[in-house]
Design a protein around this motif. Structure first.
Motif, PDB file in Angstrom:
ATOM      1  N   PHE A  90       0.835  -1.209   0.000  1.00 28.01           N
ATOM      2  CA  PHE A  90       0.000   0.000   0.000  1.00 28.01           C
ATOM      3  C   PHE A  90       0.865   1.252   0.000  1.00 28.01           C
ATOM      4  O   PHE A  90       1.849   1.339   0.744  1.00 28.01           O
ATOM      5  CB  PHE A  90      -0.901  -0.004   1.245  1.00 28.01           C
ATOM      6  CG  PHE A  90      -1.623   1.294   1.512  1.00 28.01           C
ATOM      7  CD1 PHE A  90      -2.779   1.615   0.825  1.00 28.01           C
ATOM      8  CD2 PHE A  90      -1.138   2.201   2.451  1.00 28.01           C
ATOM      9  CE1 PHE A  90      -3.451   2.812   1.068  1.00 28.01           C
ATOM     10  CE2 PHE A  90      -1.794   3.395   2.702  1.00 28.01           C
ATOM     11  CZ  PHE A  90      -2.961   3.702   2.009  1.00 28.01           C
ATOM     12  N   THR A  91       0.472   2.226  -0.807  1.00 30.82           N
ATOM     13  CA  THR A  91       1.054   3.562  -0.734  1.00 30.82           C
ATOM     14  C   THR A  91      -0.080   4.550  -0.539  1.00 30.82           C
ATOM     15  O   THR A  91      -1.040   4.565  -1.321  1.00 30.82           O
ATOM     16  CB  THR A  91       1.826   3.915  -2.021  1.00 30.82           C
ATOM     17  OG1 THR A  91       2.900   2.983  -2.198  1.00 30.82           O
ATOM     18  CG2 THR A  91       2.406   5.324  -1.932  1.00 30.82           C
ATOM     19  N   GLY A  92       0.006   5.359   0.519  1.00 27.19           N
ATOM     20  CA  GLY A  92      -1.064   6.301   0.808  1.00 27.19           C
ATOM     21  C   GLY A  92      -0.870   6.961   2.157  1.00 27.19           C
ATOM     22  O   GLY A  92       0.257   7.147   2.624  1.00 27.19           O
ATOM     23  N   SER A  93      -1.975   7.293   2.801  1.00 26.72           N
ATOM     24  CA  SER A  93      -1.918   8.082   4.029  1.00 26.72           C
ATOM     25  C   SER A  93      -1.571   7.222   5.233  1.00 26.72           C
ATOM     26  O   SER A  93      -1.878   6.022   5.265  1.00 26.72           O
ATOM     27  CB  SER A  93      -3.267   8.765   4.272  1.00 26.72           C
ATOM     28  OG  SER A  93      -4.241   7.804   4.651  1.00 26.72           O
ATOM     29  N   PRO A  94      -0.969   7.817   6.271  1.00 23.92           N
ATOM     30  CA  PRO A  94      -0.666   7.069   7.497  1.00 23.92           C
ATOM     31  C   PRO A  94      -1.912   6.505   8.172  1.00 23.92           C
ATOM     32  O   PRO A  94      -1.871   5.410   8.732  1.00 23.92           O
ATOM     33  CB  PRO A  94       0.025   8.114   8.381  1.00 23.92           C
ATOM     34  CG  PRO A  94       0.596   9.108   7.425  1.00 23.92           C
ATOM     35  CD  PRO A  94      -0.384   9.173   6.295  1.00 23.92           C
ATOM     36  N   CYS A 133       4.651  20.242  10.474  1.00 23.40           N
ATOM     37  CA  CYS A 133       4.670  18.940  11.151  1.00 23.40           C
ATOM     38  C   CYS A 133       3.766  17.904  10.506  1.00 23.40           C
ATOM     39  O   CYS A 133       3.934  16.705  10.731  1.00 23.40           O
ATOM     40  CB  CYS A 133       4.327  19.092  12.623  1.00 23.40           C
ATOM     41  SG  CYS A 133       2.643  19.650  12.946  1.00 23.40           S
ATOM     42  N   GLU A 134       2.795  18.318   9.687  1.00 21.41           N
ATOM     43  CA  GLU A 134       1.970  17.388   8.935  1.00 21.41           C
ATOM     44  C   GLU A 134       2.492  17.311   7.492  1.00 21.41           C
ATOM     45  O   GLU A 134       3.352  18.090   7.095  1.00 21.41           O
ATOM     46  CB  GLU A 134       0.500  17.830   8.946  1.00 21.41           C
ATOM     47  CG  GLU A 134      -0.116  17.899  10.338  1.00 21.41           C
ATOM     48  CD  GLU A 134      -0.234  16.543  11.004  1.00 21.41           C
ATOM     49  OE1 GLU A 134      -0.262  15.527  10.281  1.00 21.41           O
ATOM     50  OE2 GLU A 134      -0.299  16.492  12.241  1.00 21.41           O
ATOM     51  N   GLU A 135       1.936  16.391   6.720  1.00 24.24           N
ATOM     52  CA  GLU A 135       2.318  16.301   5.307  1.00 24.24           C
ATOM     53  C   GLU A 135       1.412  17.236   4.514  1.00 24.24           C
ATOM     54  O   GLU A 135       0.222  16.977   4.342  1.00 24.24           O
ATOM     55  CB  GLU A 135       2.189  14.871   4.793  1.00 24.24           C
ATOM     56  CG  GLU A 135       2.640  14.723   3.348  1.00 24.24           C
ATOM     57  CD  GLU A 135       2.590  13.278   2.864  1.00 24.24           C
ATOM     58  OE1 GLU A 135       3.438  12.905   2.038  1.00 24.24           O
ATOM     59  OE2 GLU A 135       1.699  12.532   3.312  1.00 24.24           O
TER      60      GLU A 135
END
Length: 473
Positions: free
Chosen positions: A225-229, A373-375
């Motif tokens: 998976f590639t995506g959000s935490p 601090c966030e993406e």
């Protein structure tokens, strides 16, 4: 145009369809099938039936199939680039570069298919092991579920499908809802190349609904998976004993030490910050510059960023185009406004025209702001100063993420210090953290994920090691 689901080597009608629109001008591109539970189970059934065929297929045949896909991509290079530009609003020159990388990714996959091997084990190295010969082999896991994002709709599919096929697995692919057309095209290429029916299936629709079926089905042996935490954590917690590879993004940082030639490094850093609207997992988001060169760096950086051209992704000279959704534009605006309200200084941009968010540069940003601090996943970067090099490393490490980081310095001791101390999956010395070539190991630590991509390393994740031991006396 309607796009049905690709299951068992053929298109299968869905019970419902959704409209796919160009993010730049909202032009209707196609109607995309929405897979229900029955469709997903059918795709798993097809992959399960194909897994034995794939496991028994000689390595050279798997390699030849991958090589044929490479040739199709070369012939249709411009068509593929335009398709990426249309569905992802990726500027055409960046889309062409993605097709180039996709070609290399499948080429590396073909190479790896021919050199998957084990090793001999010196059994007599331990008492009681004498009179034995042992060796290892790598065997495919079986059915692999691949869930891919919108930002590299062709190359990140290749990074999951390529090594899976190279290793002899079958695949159920769930591409991003905004970028399914390139995935269907790749499925057609593999079909034309001779891949057995069911070895690659493509299902589109709700990520949560499809994902839940994939996670619960014991026939799925691995999820990549590639995506959000947030989604990655959910997959990890609900996949039981399945093998899981997660690439979950970052807020990548670069350190610029005093003494470097700014005219050489700044254009590179500008590209790393704003390429594809900053919607890249390793896009530069945080820049830490030595205080002695801080003002000069900011001035030159802003000057270079002003040269970027915004507009239609299908125009050859466009650098920055629409973000993937209007909602992301508004979120980015809110984060930037909040940072300014809390003390950050706006040096460039900060506003949007329709879906195009202008290249934005902030300085002296409090590190608790979301843009730090966030993406942010947008064409937004902040520049802060540091005094001591150890402080700069601490600033980079002050993050819940750890994918890649970059450092520009003329001091080998500082470079080695950074290599050891930075808490990331990859340290790029005298290079931006956005640098990636497709054969290198790629993945992060902390909330940036687990496991590694890069064809050789993904093949290891997608195979099981088996030991065979002979007692000879």
């Amino acid at each position: 145009m309607k796009k049905d689901l690709w299951i068992g080597g053929e298109y299968r009608k869905a019970s419902s369809y959704i409209k796919l629109k160009n993010p730049y001008n909202l032009e209707l591109l196609a109607e995309i099938g929405v897979a229900n539970q029955e469709d997903v189970l059918a795709s798993i059934n097809a992959a399960q039936q194909a897994k034995t065929i794939m496991a028994d297929m000689p390595a050279f045949e798997r390699a030849e199939i991958l090589e044929k896909v490479v040739q199709f991509l070369k012939v249709d290079h411009e068509e593929c680039a335009r398709l990426i530009a249309l569905e992802a609003a990726k500027p055409l020159k960046a889309a062409r570069a993605e097709v180039d990388r996709t070609i290399m990714t499948y080429t590396f996959a073909a190479h790896e298919a021919r050199r998957i091997h084990g090793e001999t084990v010196p059994m007599d190295a331990a008492p009681g092991g004498q009179g034995r010969i042992a060796f290892t082999v790598r065997e495919p896991l079986g059915v692999i579920a691949a869930i891919t994002p919108f930002n590299f709709p062709m190359n990140l599919v290749a990074h999951k499908v390529g090594p899976a096929i190279a290793a002899g697995n079958s695949v159920v692919l769930k591409p991003a809802s905004q970028t399914p057309l390139t995935a269907y095209k790749i499925a057609e290429y593999f079909h034309r190349a001779g891949l057995p029916a069911g070895a690659l299936n493509v299902v589109t629709g709700s990520g949560s609904k499809i994902g839940d079926v994939l996670m619960k089905d014991d026939r799925i042996k691995m999820i990549t998976f590639t995506g959000s935490p947030e989604v990655g954590r959910y997959i990890r917690e609900h996949s039981g004993l399945k093998r899981v590879t997660l690439e979950l993004g970052s807020n990548s940082a670069v350190i610029v030490d005093e003494g470097v030639q700014l005219n050489k490094v700044i254009p590179r850093i500008v590209n790393g910050a704003f390429a594809y609207q900053g919607q890249v997992c390793i896009s530069i988001q945080r820049i830490f510059v030595h205080e002695n060169i801080f003002e000069g760096f900011v001035e030159q950086f802003v000057s270079n960023a002003k040269k970027l051209k915004t507009g239609n992704p299908l125009e050859d000279d466009t650098d920055i185009s629409a973000m993937i959704t209007r909602g992301n534009v508004q979120r980015t605006k809110d984060w930037v406004d909040e940072a300014i309200h809390n003390g950050a200084e706006l040096r460039l941009g900060g506003s949007a025209e329709e879906a195009v968010f202008q290249p934005t540069v902030l300085v002296n940003v409090p590190l608790k702001e979301k843009v730090s601090c966030e993406e942010v996943f947008a064409p937004v970067v902040h520049i802060n100063s540091f005094c001591d090099f150890s402080e700069a490393i601490d600033l980079v490490n002050d993050s819940k993420y750890g994918l890649q980081a970059g450092i520009f310095t003329n001091d080998i001791h500082k470079a080695l210090q950074a290599a050891k101390k930075l808490e990331v999956g990859g340290v790029m010395i005298n290079e931006i953290p956005t640098f990636r070539v497709d054969q290198m190991p790629y993945g992060g630590v902390k909330m940036s994920g687990m496991g590694r991509e890069g064809i050789k390393y993904a093949v290891e994740e997608m195979t099981e090691l088996k030991l065979i031991s002979f007692k000879t006396e």
